[in-house]
Design a protein around this motif. Structure first.
Motif, short mmCIF file in Angstrom:
data_model
loop_
_atom_site.label_atom_id
_atom_site.label_comp_id
_atom_site.label_asym_id
_atom_site.label_seq_id
_atom_site.Cartn_x
_atom_site.Cartn_y
_atom_site.Cartn_z
N CYS A 176 -11.61 -0.23 -2.00
CA CYS A 176 -11.85 0.89 -1.07
C CYS A 176 -11.05 2.12 -1.49
CB CYS A 176 -11.48 0.47 0.35
SG CYS A 176 -12.60 -0.74 1.09
N PHE A 177 -9.80 1.91 -1.93
CA PHE A 177 -9.00 3.03 -2.41
C PHE A 177 -9.64 3.66 -3.64
CE2 PHE A 177 -5.70 1.71 0.43
CZ PHE A 177 -4.85 2.79 0.55
N THR A 202 -12.71 5.61 -2.73
CA THR A 202 -12.33 6.86 -2.07
C THR A 202 -11.90 7.91 -3.08
OG1 THR A 202 -11.63 5.63 -0.09
CG2 THR A 202 -10.81 7.88 -0.35
N MET A 203 -11.11 7.49 -4.07
CA MET A 203 -10.64 8.45 -5.08
C MET A 203 -11.80 8.96 -5.92
SD MET A 203 -7.09 6.57 -6.22
CE MET A 203 -6.52 7.93 -7.22
N LEU A 243 -3.71 3.29 -10.55
CA LEU A 243 -3.57 2.56 -9.30
C LEU A 243 -3.81 1.07 -9.46
CD1 LEU A 243 -3.19 2.68 -6.20
CD2 LEU A 243 -5.65 3.08 -6.02
N ASP A 244 -4.69 0.68 -10.38
CA ASP A 244 -5.02 -0.74 -10.50
C ASP A 244 -4.31 -1.43 -11.67
OD1 ASP A 244 -6.33 0.32 -12.63
OD2 ASP A 244 -8.34 -0.26 -12.04
N LEU A 259 -8.14 -2.61 -2.28
CA LEU A 259 -7.94 -1.84 -3.51
C LEU A 259 -9.23 -1.17 -3.95
CD1 LEU A 259 -6.00 -1.06 -5.78
CD2 LEU A 259 -6.61 -3.18 -6.95
N SER A 316 2.30 1.78 -3.44
CA SER A 316 1.32 2.40 -4.32
C SER A 316 1.16 3.89 -4.01
CB SER A 316 -0.03 1.69 -4.17
OG SER A 316 0.02 0.38 -4.67
N PHE A 317 1.23 4.25 -2.72
CA PHE A 317 1.10 5.65 -2.34
C PHE A 317 2.23 6.50 -2.93
CE2 PHE A 317 2.35 9.00 0.72
CZ PHE A 317 1.23 9.82 0.63
N MET A 342 0.83 -1.20 0.00
CA MET A 342 0.00 0.00 0.00
C MET A 342 0.87 1.25 0.00
SD MET A 342 -2.93 -1.19 2.74
CE MET A 342 -3.39 0.50 3.07
#
Length: 452
Positions: free
Chosen positions: A432-433, A436-437, A370-371, A430, A232-233, A229
């Motif tokens: 959830c991220f 959120t975005m 991100l994915d 993932l 990825s950040f 995580m």
């Protein structure tokens, strides 16, 4: 002649005597409209159905990854095995490897089972070691080296149960499955049931799955996605710092300042084509340019961020140009009419009005980046390359690390079913991220939205 013509012509259809009555043609048109509406509703219903099936499968398979089975036992730490000199010197005590701690743990588990009145059905009592994680010796060793004064005492430890025991508690492993399993047998499960009744075994929320690091294939119960995580950040920081200013600047120039000729047409066509290029092509490009030519560190989030920036730029440029084009020309004409320059008209009037669409397109581009998995695998960002969190900001960008999609891919292809469970759990995080975005994109769009 009029009578003859009228007599030879086909009779006209009788018109309805009332506007409230529908003729055959109108009824046919309305029926077609109703069928089309039903087709649309059916299509939406099918899509929602499969979405619900997907979400149900993700939640059902991924929720167990957020809990873990632990075994609690008091372990005696004998001085004659762990500190033969008696000096309590961590450097001398470090000479005892994890292999030296295994007998200590076995003796402690056997003693704890006997004290709880649990019969041990094994001829070799060392078989009890199979019920705990392979990480247990390292856990005890690290605790002893950090607290040398514990040597000679009996200390209570909370060990991770092995993946088979954890799977048995979650219903993933059955007694029938153990007939073909060399790691555990039915007698171990009898002991597990007795330990649960005695309060030595419990299943609780597993924070280490969210904040921990990946583990080797022999220790799936210890694996976590926290370090990935963070990788990825750091990658998203690189993408945001490069894709947003470069993409917006290129869009403003192409839409507001660039002359309309064959060269700008060629650039626009190439940008549209780049948006449709498979992501693995960008991974090959990043491997060749950033690693083999520029000699940047392999598997570093910096390289991953650069690769994802190349992939995200076309999306940001296209969405930004569409937002700029949506601003009415009257805004530009009014600004120029009161004496503003072309740059003042663009940056003081057009750009603020296009900002909601620009932010939305940028965040959607970041969510797409991100994915992505394929380009990251090509530059070496795979699982189990980072066992600890980075030491600082520079280390976070330059040290080898993984990313959430690459970590999920690695877990999914490993043999142990416990890793397959963790892959589903990683998908939940993932998602959830991504949610959120997208929520942030909606909030920003409404926050900066202006009406004209």
């Amino acid at each position: 002649m009029t009578d003859a013509t009228s007599a030879g012509a086909a009779p006209r259809p009788a018109r309805s005597s009332s506007i409230l009555e529908q003729d055959a043609r109108t009824r046919k048109r309305n029926a077609a409209e109703s069928r089309f509406k039903m087709y649309g509703i059916a299509a939406i219903g099918i899509g929602i159905f499969f979405l619900c099936v997907l979400l149900f499968a993700i939640v059902r398979n991924g929720i167990p990854a957020f809990t873990q089975t632990f075994i609690t036992a008091e372990i005696a730490l004998p001085e004659d095995r762990l500190d033969k000199t008696g000096n309590r010197d961590p450097e001398e005590m470090a000479k005892v490897s994890t292999f030296g701690y295994k007998p200590v743990i076995v003796d402690g588990l056997v003693r704890a089972l006997e004290d709880a009145g649990i019969e041990i059905p094994f001829e070799d009592k060392a078989e009890v070691e199979k019920m705990i994680s392979a990480a247990a010796p390292a856990q005890v060793r690290d605790t002893v080296l950090a607290n040398p004064e514990l040597v000679g005492q009996t200390v209570e430890f909370r060990f991770l149960a092995s993946s088979r025991v954890d799977g048995y508690e979650k219903g993933r492993v059955t007694r029938g499955d153990l007939a073909r399993d060399k790691n555990l047998d039915a007698e171990h499960l009898d002991v597990v049931d007795a330990m649960k009744d005695a309060g030595m075994l419990e299943r609780t929320f597993n924070w280490d799955f969210i904040f921990g690091a990946d583990a080797s294939e022999s220790r799936p119960e210890q694996a976590g996605i926290g370090v990935a995580m963070l990788g990825s950040f750091f990658m998203m920081l690189v993408v945001l710092a490069l894709a947003l200013p470069i993409g917006v600047a290129a869009s403003i120039y192409l839409e507001e300042f660039a002359p309309k000729n064959r060269w700008t047409d060629l650039i626009e066509v190439n940008i549209s084509n780049l948006a449709a290029v498979p992501s693995i092509v960008f991974g090959i490009l990043g491997l060749a340019v950033f690693i083999q030519i520029a000699h940047l560190p392999q598997s570093a989030p910096l390289v991953g961020g650069l690769v994802l920036t190349l992939m995200t730029l076309p999306t940001v440029i296209i969405s930004t140009r569409a937002s700029l084009k949506a601003v009415p020309p009257s805004i530009r004409d009014a600004a120029l009419g009161v004496g503003a320059s072309k740059m003042q008209s663009t940056f003081h009037h057009v750009l603020p009005l296009a900002m909601p669409g620009i932010l939305t397109g940028t965040i959607i581009g970041l969510a797409q980046a991100l994915d992505e998995t394929a380009p990251l695998l090509l530059i070496g960002m795979v699982g189990y390359i980072a066992s600890n969190y980075p030491d600082g900001v520079v280390s976070g960008f330059m040290d080898p690390n993984s990313a959430m999609p690459a970590q999920i891919y690695e877990w999914a292809k490993r043999a142990d079913p416990a890793y397959y469970e963790r892959a589903w759990g990683g998908i939940i995080i993932l998602l959830c991220f991504l949610m959120t975005m997208n929520i942030i994109a909606i909030i920003l769009r409404r926050r900066f939205e202006r009406r004209w």
